[in-house]
Scaffold this active site. Sequence first.
Site, mmCIF file in Angstrom:
data_model
loop_
_atom_site.group_PDB
_atom_site.id
_atom_site.type_symbol
_atom_site.label_atom_id
_atom_site.label_comp_id
_atom_site.label_asym_id
_atom_site.label_seq_id
_atom_site.Cartn_x
_atom_site.Cartn_y
_atom_site.Cartn_z
ATOM 1 C CE LYS A 1 -15.284 8.185 9.274
ATOM 2 N NZ LYS A 1 -16.035 6.942 9.381
ATOM 3 C CE LYS B 1 -3.172 4.124 4.799
ATOM 4 N NZ LYS B 1 -3.066 4.297 3.401
ATOM 5 C CG ASP C 1 -0.929 5.073 0.320
ATOM 6 O OD1 ASP C 1 -1.932 4.899 -0.400
ATOM 7 O OD2 ASP C 1 -0.862 4.700 1.510
ATOM 8 C CB CYS D 1 31.747 -28.638 7.492
ATOM 9 S SG CYS D 1 30.277 -29.672 7.441
ATOM 10 C CE1 TYR E 1 -16.562 3.003 6.966
ATOM 11 C CE2 TYR E 1 -15.333 1.206 7.984
ATOM 12 C CZ TYR E 1 -15.759 1.891 6.852
ATOM 13 O OH TYR E 1 -15.397 1.450 5.619
ATOM 14 C CB CYS F 1 29.474 -28.875 10.760
ATOM 15 S SG CYS F 1 28.810 -27.353 10.093
ATOM 16 C CD GLU G 1 -14.826 5.994 13.042
ATOM 17 O OE1 GLU G 1 -14.628 5.225 12.095
ATOM 18 O OE2 GLU G 1 -15.645 6.904 13.015
ATOM 19 C CE LYS H 1 -7.908 4.013 5.752
ATOM 20 N NZ LYS H 1 -7.631 2.710 5.154
ATOM 21 C CB CYS I 1 25.099 -29.604 8.060
ATOM 22 S SG CYS I 1 26.793 -30.167 8.208
ATOM 23 C CB CYS J 1 27.443 -28.443 5.230
ATOM 24 S SG CYS J 1 27.691 -27.167 6.470
ATOM 25 C CG LEU K 1 -11.656 7.823 4.739
ATOM 26 C CD1 LEU K 1 -11.206 6.947 5.901
ATOM 27 C CD2 LEU K 1 -12.479 9.008 5.241
ATOM 28 C CG ASP L 1 -1.949 -1.087 1.161
ATOM 29 O OD1 ASP L 1 -2.687 -1.271 2.134
ATOM 30 O OD2 ASP L 1 -2.020 -1.774 0.117
ATOM 31 C CB ALA L 2 3.991 2.113 1.814
ATOM 32 C CG ASP M 1 -5.410 -3.034 5.972
ATOM 33 O OD1 ASP M 1 -6.061 -2.592 4.999
ATOM 34 O OD2 ASP M 1 -4.213 -3.369 5.894
ATOM 35 N NE ARG N 1 -14.924 3.232 -1.222
ATOM 36 C CZ ARG N 1 -14.055 3.389 -2.198
ATOM 37 N NH1 ARG N 1 -13.500 2.338 -2.757
ATOM 38 N NH2 ARG N 1 -13.739 4.588 -2.608
HETATM 39 C C1 9MJ Z 1 -11.995 2.099 8.448
HETATM 40 N N1 9MJ Z 1 -11.465 1.516 7.389
HETATM 41 O O1 9MJ Z 1 -11.822 1.660 9.569
HETATM 42 C C2 9MJ Z 1 -13.915 4.793 7.250
HETATM 43 N N2 9MJ Z 1 -12.790 3.272 8.225
HETATM 44 O O2 9MJ Z 1 -15.338 6.567 6.472
HETATM 45 C C3 9MJ Z 1 -13.373 4.061 9.177
HETATM 46 N N3 9MJ Z 1 -13.139 3.755 7.040
HETATM 47 C C4 9MJ Z 1 -14.521 5.584 6.218
HETATM 48 N N4 9MJ Z 1 -14.063 5.007 8.572
HETATM 49 C C5 9MJ Z 1 -15.726 7.080 5.305
HETATM 50 N N5 9MJ Z 1 -13.235 3.847 10.510
HETATM 51 C C6 9MJ Z 1 -15.134 6.393 4.304
HETATM 52 C C7 9MJ Z 1 -14.359 5.414 4.880
#
Ligand code: 9MJ
Length: 677
Positions: free
Chosen positions: A291, A315, A35, A412, A226, A433, A114, A116, A427, A409, A81, A31-32, A118, A137
Amino acid sequence: MSIELQIQNLRDQLNHHNYQYYVLDDPSVPDAEYDRLFQQLKALERDNPEFVTKDSPTQRVGAQPLSAFSQIKHEMPMLSLDNAFSAEDMQEFNRRILDRLQLDGADSIEFACEPKLDGIAVSLLYEEGVLIRGATRGDGTTGEDITLNVRTIPTIPLKLSGSGYPHRLEVRGEIYMPKSGFEAINKKALSQGLKAFVNPRNAAAGSLRQLDPKITASRPLEMCSYSIGIAEGGDLAEKHAEILKQLQGWGFRLNPLLEVVSGVKGCLDYYERVSELRNQLPYEIDGVVFKVNQLGQQEKLGFVSRAPRWAIAHKFPAQEEMTTVKTIEFQVGRTGAVTPVARLVPVFVGGVTVSNATLHNMDEVERLDVRAGDTVVIRRAGDVIPQVVKVVLERRPEKTVVVEPPEQCPVCQSKVERLEGEAVARCSGGLYCAAQRKEALKHFASRKAMDIDGLGDKLIEMLVDLDMLHTPAGLYQLTREELSKLERMGPKSADNLVNAINDSKATELPRFLYALGIREVGEATARALAMHFGELDPLMEASEEQLLEVQDVGPIVAKHIINFFDQSHNKEVISALIDQAGVHWQPIESKAQDQLILQGKTWVLTGKLEQMGRSEAKNHLLQLGAKVAGSVSAKTDCVVAGPGAGSKLSKATELGIPTMDEEGFIAFLNEQGIELE
Ligand code: 9MJ
């Protein structure tokens, strides 16, 4: 490269990663990395707005859903987000909000915070309190109908509880797989020869994407809600956190770390606290979400194309990063286990710089198909040792070579053996050895082996480190002059040690065999081998069939023995010990038969022996000259009965045969000079 080309290039890469991530559930890069590319593209487009086009990944989210499930158009788009990666990004987010709401720095905004999660974002639609539809989604506008699958998840209510809920209510949240569940299903998959999931998010996605809901039902999925989407009828609270509490009342799980804080300082403090907890949480999170709590303020702030202006994901530093494998080497551990290790171009991941990652064994190397030159995803979560998660195949250079397990090995050159059904290769060099030498020497000198008094582990390590000791035979060449030069070793201790080493030369064959450190040959097996073969030479020349005749020796032990004596190094060490150092023992047969205390006697063992195994007890009796029989008769001389002894004990009592319990037996053995293992 022109700006336009750079932009196109970034878009192509992002589109490709998007497809891998959203459509195939098989992310090609961490992901990094995604991003970073996304931020680069955003910056280039911001500075060169003339090149922004509608089809840029910055202008839409996600990719086309697969066609296997029917598609559902979200009545209200599912947002994504924006990300913050630093305290400065958070300050800027707060500043933008204050500007838009025409407030000043003194007015702090209330934020709902909250973790986040994954996982996979989903939408659940309830009509008159009954779950009628579940959807992914997807690209935010259109998702997939996964109703049958979400119905299998225990944390999702099929019918709302309480009262006062809107008659049409869309609840949104994250479906995820807890870390423990992820480990369990991967363990199971690997044991069945199936492919393991790369990470819990991937496992959750794969589990939701099943056409057969029975499979989804078998996977340990959970959901936390959420936010809400559609809400028609019913009274909703005016703050985000309060709506979540209403959802909780209607039967939804909320994340227990939900909190309301004031201002950006409160957000940064929450971020720190949750960062500390991250590794202990039973599920994976990749940041925290803030939020604006008041819905009135949310409405005023509105949206930009892909995300609300009133929310942001802060993040955490990535736990997965990419790097390149320089080489794959094989390391020899203390027990001779030969382990493949990837030497990496150093990479900062999970808070440390990683330059090596164990590949565990050849099964893992084959599973990953990792090769020198490959780009790999490295993961370091918490204090767990860094793992190679996957190879980024599309970045594989030309002419890479498949990793072959070493036949010799690397330390040895002895043969490396890998027994059927075992993942680990070892080995077979044993005493020879260098990597195994310290451990082997410690074993050699230990009490039940050659029993060299005063030669402790620390001293052995020192002697090996100073290059003064290479093989057990070398022990017998150490002089008091050499030894007295060692740290904390006076002339008196050196004298004592040389004497103890000398004394150990007069030994017994079972001790000597045990001291050699042949795999799986413990004290009892060594004694059984000595009793059976009587001398060392016939044992060294024994075939597998001959070895299998020995009590306690099965095919695996037999193979270890044969392999050990096949190594010329081991034969050299044995010859140096016997011929040069003068290690010797009383030939077993030469003990006059009538000197053995139990010669001609028949003993029976019955019940459970708690301090020694049956085979150890039997070996001791054989060593003393007894025959060990399986049943009690008038010819039985003695019965050793442990707990649970049944008919054999009663028969012995009936026949008036002497019996003893385990304690009595041990006392008897001690009188004969035999000590337990
Ligand atoms: C996660 N992934 O925990 C949202 N999310 O709110 C939380 N994602 C989110 N909020 C609006 N805690 C779009 C995504």
